[in-house]
Write a protein that holds these residues in place. Structure first.
Motif, PDB file in Angstrom:
ATOM      1  N   ALA A   1       0.835  -1.208   0.000  1.00  0.00           N
ATOM      2  CA  ALA A   1       0.000   0.000   0.000  1.00  0.00           C
ATOM      3  C   ALA A   1       0.868   1.256   0.000  1.00  0.00           C
ATOM      4  O   ALA A   1       0.655   2.182  -0.786  1.00  0.00           O
TER       5      ALA A   1
ATOM      6  N   ALA B   1     -14.253   0.432  -3.426  1.00  0.00           N
ATOM      7  CA  ALA B   1     -12.863   0.874  -3.447  1.00  0.00           C
ATOM      8  C   ALA B   1     -12.458   1.501  -2.116  1.00  0.00           C
ATOM      9  O   ALA B   1     -11.357   1.258  -1.600  1.00  0.00           O
TER      10      ALA B   1
ATOM     11  N   THR C   1     -11.999  -1.275   0.431  1.00  0.00           N
ATOM     12  CA  THR C   1     -10.793  -2.058   0.166  1.00  0.00           C
ATOM     13  C   THR C   1      -9.544  -1.260   0.512  1.00  0.00           C
ATOM     14  O   THR C   1      -8.594  -1.802   1.102  1.00  0.00           O
ATOM     15  N   TYR C   2      -9.539   0.009   0.161  1.00  0.00           N
ATOM     16  CA  TYR C   2      -8.422   0.903   0.520  1.00  0.00           C
ATOM     17  C   TYR C   2      -8.218   0.881   2.035  1.00  0.00           C
ATOM     18  O   TYR C   2      -7.090   0.730   2.528  1.00  0.00           O
TER      19      TYR C   2
ATOM     20  N   ILE D   1      -6.852  -2.620   3.346  1.00  0.00           N
ATOM     21  CA  ILE D   1      -5.450  -2.874   2.981  1.00  0.00           C
ATOM     22  C   ILE D   1      -4.503  -1.990   3.777  1.00  0.00           C
ATOM     23  O   ILE D   1      -3.495  -2.462   4.324  1.00  0.00           O
TER      24      ILE D   1
ATOM     25  N   MET E   1      -6.056  -7.848  -2.244  1.00  0.00           N
ATOM     26  CA  MET E   1      -5.120  -7.446  -3.296  1.00  0.00           C
ATOM     27  C   MET E   1      -5.685  -7.761  -4.675  1.00  0.00           C
ATOM     28  O   MET E   1      -5.498  -6.991  -5.623  1.00  0.00           O
TER      29      MET E   1
ATOM     30  N   THR F   1      -8.930  -7.832  -5.321  1.00  0.00           N
ATOM     31  CA  THR F   1      -9.995  -6.849  -5.509  1.00  0.00           C
ATOM     32  C   THR F   1      -9.419  -5.517  -5.957  1.00  0.00           C
ATOM     33  O   THR F   1     -10.006  -4.829  -6.825  1.00  0.00           O
ATOM     34  N   TRP F   2      -8.289  -5.133  -5.380  1.00  0.00           N
ATOM     35  CA  TRP F   2      -7.621  -3.884  -5.779  1.00  0.00           C
ATOM     36  C   TRP F   2      -7.353  -3.890  -7.282  1.00  0.00           C
ATOM     37  O   TRP F   2      -7.694  -2.932  -7.993  1.00  0.00           O
TER      38      TRP F   2
ATOM     39  N   ARG G   1      -9.011  -1.495 -10.265  1.00  0.00           N
ATOM     40  CA  ARG G   1      -8.183  -0.757 -11.241  1.00  0.00           C
ATOM     41  C   ARG G   1      -8.615  -1.095 -12.666  1.00  0.00           C
ATOM     42  O   ARG G   1      -8.647  -0.231 -13.544  1.00  0.00           O
TER      43      ARG G   1
ATOM     44  N   PHE H   1      -6.148   5.282  -5.081  1.00  0.00           N
ATOM     45  CA  PHE H   1      -6.188   3.822  -4.978  1.00  0.00           C
ATOM     46  C   PHE H   1      -5.985   3.156  -6.331  1.00  0.00           C
ATOM     47  O   PHE H   1      -5.314   2.125  -6.424  1.00  0.00           O
ATOM     48  N   VAL H   2      -6.542   3.756  -7.379  1.00  0.00           N
ATOM     49  CA  VAL H   2      -6.389   3.146  -8.703  1.00  0.00           C
ATOM     50  C   VAL H   2      -5.168   3.681  -9.446  1.00  0.00           C
ATOM     51  O   VAL H   2      -4.862   3.220 -10.544  1.00  0.00           O
TER      52      VAL H   2
END
Length: 474
Positions: free
Chosen positions: A219, A314, A317-318, A321, A364, A366-367, A371, A421-422
């Motif tokens: 991260a 998002a 998830t951010y 993480i 990870m 999902t991240w 994106r 995040f993206v």
């Protein structure tokens, strides 16, 4: 002429550099003009923390000698810039605003500082930030205290790059070098009436290993990007061209051209005034509408769209993480934040428990999937227009006061968080004043198309004007 020379701090960074290159003024005169401005203004706003006056004068004198010898000077010749307290300047302490690191003297310039120096710019001082960048959004550090918004002392300048935003807004520096992992350049840009660039992850080389030889987790590696603040979009473009590139100290930096191929036909701009539908203040809504009108007038195809992709997912998830990565060090880190400095992160940790190893692996994935969704969205709409913060500047320390205040601030910066995040680029640009306070928007683009963001931001600035430099107000 002497009066004009005393006021050269008012010029754009580009105009300052041109005046030095053409010998209209000396680099020493340019630095002295800014030092005088700092002496007059900084006691009121407390943005510049460690002044590098003599070092700056010496660097300026070297610039003048090079010009006298007929050497070509760089695109930022003589331009003074501030550097956030997170970012090493050789021979100066990198304090992070913490008493614990008061004596952490940097052995070398961080890559972005070195690149700005190589272009002729001169570090004039460090700039304030929240302690360890963790104490909240408001620029208040254990070591240096509160930084004041020059437009209204009852409002925060934002953060975490608030010191640099205030220094630029008040004319104490031509440029500021901040960083952003969820709004830390763009929010203070909006609150202080300046422009700011958060680049694509991998666009600017950096090395954030200030406290030891080891790198942080994924991260921290992927979210934090250094970037410039300036009074004009043209100055942002100059800084962008200088900062872009590769460096062996940063294997993440990608050798992508600074300018991509022109897009066919009118460029489509998706407009999302209220990301996620969580609410937006009327003045911010009007700012987005004004920017949309400006882009429409400039020939862009402005498209109202329902929303951005997967915003709430998002954000969740951010949070999972980052908290998971950070949790093991929190018992030690919280002791370095000073009285009350741990409240902001502690409230986040109480709301968001760390993930298990299996959960983290899924996060990870999902991240990456989020994106992917954003890449598809930006393939259809090369640019996205929306707010950096969905309210006007709020009161200092709101996010650390209680859970309601923290949630309100986290919601306000939600489009910043998700675009960090993206990993896509964004330019914050002012749109005018409302009730005496700056308004602004951000223009988000495809990965490595900062040039498209800058072009659109320039179109907005051309039609809606420049707000700073400003004298501090009560």
């Amino acid at each position: 002429m002497e009066q004009e020379k005393e006021q050269v701090w008012r010029l754009s960074a580009a105009a300052q550099a041109e005046a030095v290159r053409t010998a209209e003024i000396s680099a020493v005169e340019l630095i002295d003009s800014h030092l005088d401005r700092i002496a007059a203004v900084n006691p009121q706003v407390n943005a510049v923390t460690q002044l590098m006056a003599e070092r700056a004068r010496e660097a300026a004198a070297r610039t003048d000698r090079r010009r006298a010898a007929g050497e070509a000077l760089g695109p930022l010749a003589g331009v003074p810039f501030t550097v956030k307290e997170t970012t090493p300047v050789e021979g100066v302490a990198t304090t992070f605003g913490s008493e614990r690191f008061r004596a952490l003297v940097a052995a070398a310039d961080a890559p972005p500082v070195a690149r700005l120096r190589a272009a002729g710019a001169i570090p004039i001082g460090h700039a304030n930030m929240p302690t360890l960048v963790l104490a909240g959004m408001h620029t208040r550090s254990e070591l240096f205290g509160d930084t004041v918004n020059p437009w209204d002392s009852a409002r925060t300048p934002g953060g975490t790059s608030g010191g640099d935003a205030v220094a630029v807004a008040t004319g104490m520096a031509g440029l500021g070098l901040g960083n952003d992992s969820g709004g830390s350049i763009r929010v203070p840009a909006q609150f202080c009436g300046v422009a700011g660039l958060k680049p694509t992850t991998g666009r600017f080389p950096a090395d954030h290993r200030v406290l030891g030889p080891d790198d942080a987790g994924p991260a921290s590696q992927m979210l934090v990007t250094d970037g410039p603040l300036a009074r004009t979009v043209g100055d942002l473009r100059l800084a962008y061209e200088v900062l872009a590139g590769t460096d062996p100290r940063d294997p993440r930096a990608v050798p992508v051209p600074a300018y991509g191929e022109p897009l066919p036909g009118p460029v489509k701009v998706a407009v999302v005034t209220d990301p996620g539908g969580h609410g937006v203040h009327p003045t911010v809504r009007r700012a987005v509408e004004a920017a949309a009108d400006a882009l429409r007038d400039a020939g862009y195809e402005v498209c109202e769209v329902e929303d951005v992709p997967r915003l709430d997912e998002a954000l969740e998830t951010y949070g999972r993480i980052t908290i998971t990565e950070f949790a093991p060090s929190w018992p030690v880190v919280r002791t370095l934040l000073g009285k009350g400095g741990d409240r902001y992160i502690q409230m986040a940790m109480e709301r968001t428990p760390p993930a298990s190893a299996d959960e983290f692996m899924k996060l990870m994935g999902t991240w990456m999937n989020i994106r992917r969704s954003w890449a598809a969205f930006l393939d259809q709409y090369p640019l996205l227009l929306g707010p950096s913060f969905t309210e006007p500047p709020v009161e200092p320390g709101l996010e650390s006061r209680d859970r309601a205040g923290r949630d309100r601030v986290a919601s306000g910066m939600r489009l910043c968080t998700v675009t960090s995040f993206v990993g896509v680029p964004a330019v914050a640009v002012p749109t005018g004043l409302a009730d005496g306070l700056p308004c602004g928007v951000q223009i988000v683009g495809r990965a490595f198309r900062e040039d498209l963001c800058l072009d659109a931001a320039q179109a907005v600035e051309d039609r809606l004007g420049i707000l700073t430099p400003v004298d501090p107000r009560g």
